[in-house]
Design an enzyme around this catalytic site. Sequence first.
Site, PDB file in Angstrom:
ATOM      1  N   PRO A  50       0.833  -1.215   0.000  1.00 39.49           N
ATOM      2  CA  PRO A  50       0.000   0.000   0.000  1.00 39.49           C
ATOM      3  C   PRO A  50       0.863   1.259   0.000  1.00 39.49           C
ATOM      4  O   PRO A  50       1.861   1.330   0.704  1.00 39.49           O
ATOM      5  CB  PRO A  50      -0.808  -0.124   1.291  1.00 39.49           C
ATOM      6  CG  PRO A  50      -0.016  -1.031   2.173  1.00 39.49           C
ATOM      7  CD  PRO A  50       0.710  -1.971   1.254  1.00 39.49           C
ATOM      8  N   HIS A  51       0.472   2.221  -0.819  1.00 38.94           N
ATOM      9  CA  HIS A  51       1.175   3.506  -0.871  1.00 38.94           C
ATOM     10  C   HIS A  51       0.212   4.557  -1.392  1.00 38.94           C
ATOM     11  O   HIS A  51      -0.851   4.237  -1.911  1.00 38.94           O
ATOM     12  CB  HIS A  51       2.433   3.409  -1.747  1.00 38.94           C
ATOM     13  CG  HIS A  51       2.187   2.906  -3.132  1.00 38.94           C
ATOM     14  ND1 HIS A  51       1.934   1.574  -3.394  1.00 38.94           N
ATOM     15  CD2 HIS A  51       2.144   3.535  -4.323  1.00 38.94           C
ATOM     16  CE1 HIS A  51       1.750   1.413  -4.694  1.00 38.94           C
ATOM     17  NE2 HIS A  51       1.868   2.595  -5.281  1.00 38.94           N
ATOM     18  N   GLY A  52       0.598   5.805  -1.256  1.00 34.32           N
ATOM     19  CA  GLY A  52      -0.288   6.908  -1.624  1.00 34.32           C
ATOM     20  C   GLY A  52      -0.323   7.173  -3.116  1.00 34.32           C
ATOM     21  O   GLY A  52       0.401   6.570  -3.899  1.00 34.32           O
TER      22      GLY A  52
END
Length: 146
Positions: A63-65
């Site tokens: 998960p990352h922005g």
Amino acid sequence: MAREVLSIGQVRIHSSRTSKEDAMREAADILEAAGAVTSAYFDAMQQREQTVSTYMGNELAIPHGTNDTKSAILDSALSVVRYDGGVDWDGEPVTFVIGIAGKGDEHLEILSQIAILFSDEDEVERLKSAQSPEELFQMLSAVNES
């Protein structure tokens, strides 16, 4: 040489299972505690997940922005959490949740190193057999050498 993106305090092992949202929150919380992101980063992760799944295969999710939430990133860092009970990632089985915050384009280099590591099923099995966060950290510490 940039500061280390992964420290022992950013590596955890849980014997239980958890939800995708809780796993993402933990990933964001670890990055925030490391001083790498603001509290807005969890929302950025959720936005990214709504457009494209960050499930990578071989029991890994990263998960990352989103690109337009770069302001929530203060520094480059990783968080690594192994859930031995697993995470249901939109129907895919996930054991490793690796949160990434990359200042500028640094996350691309980090992502490629992790992708290479997790593309090898024997390596994934080795990471799953680590007995402690310290041992898992040692196996992953090559990410600090980029």
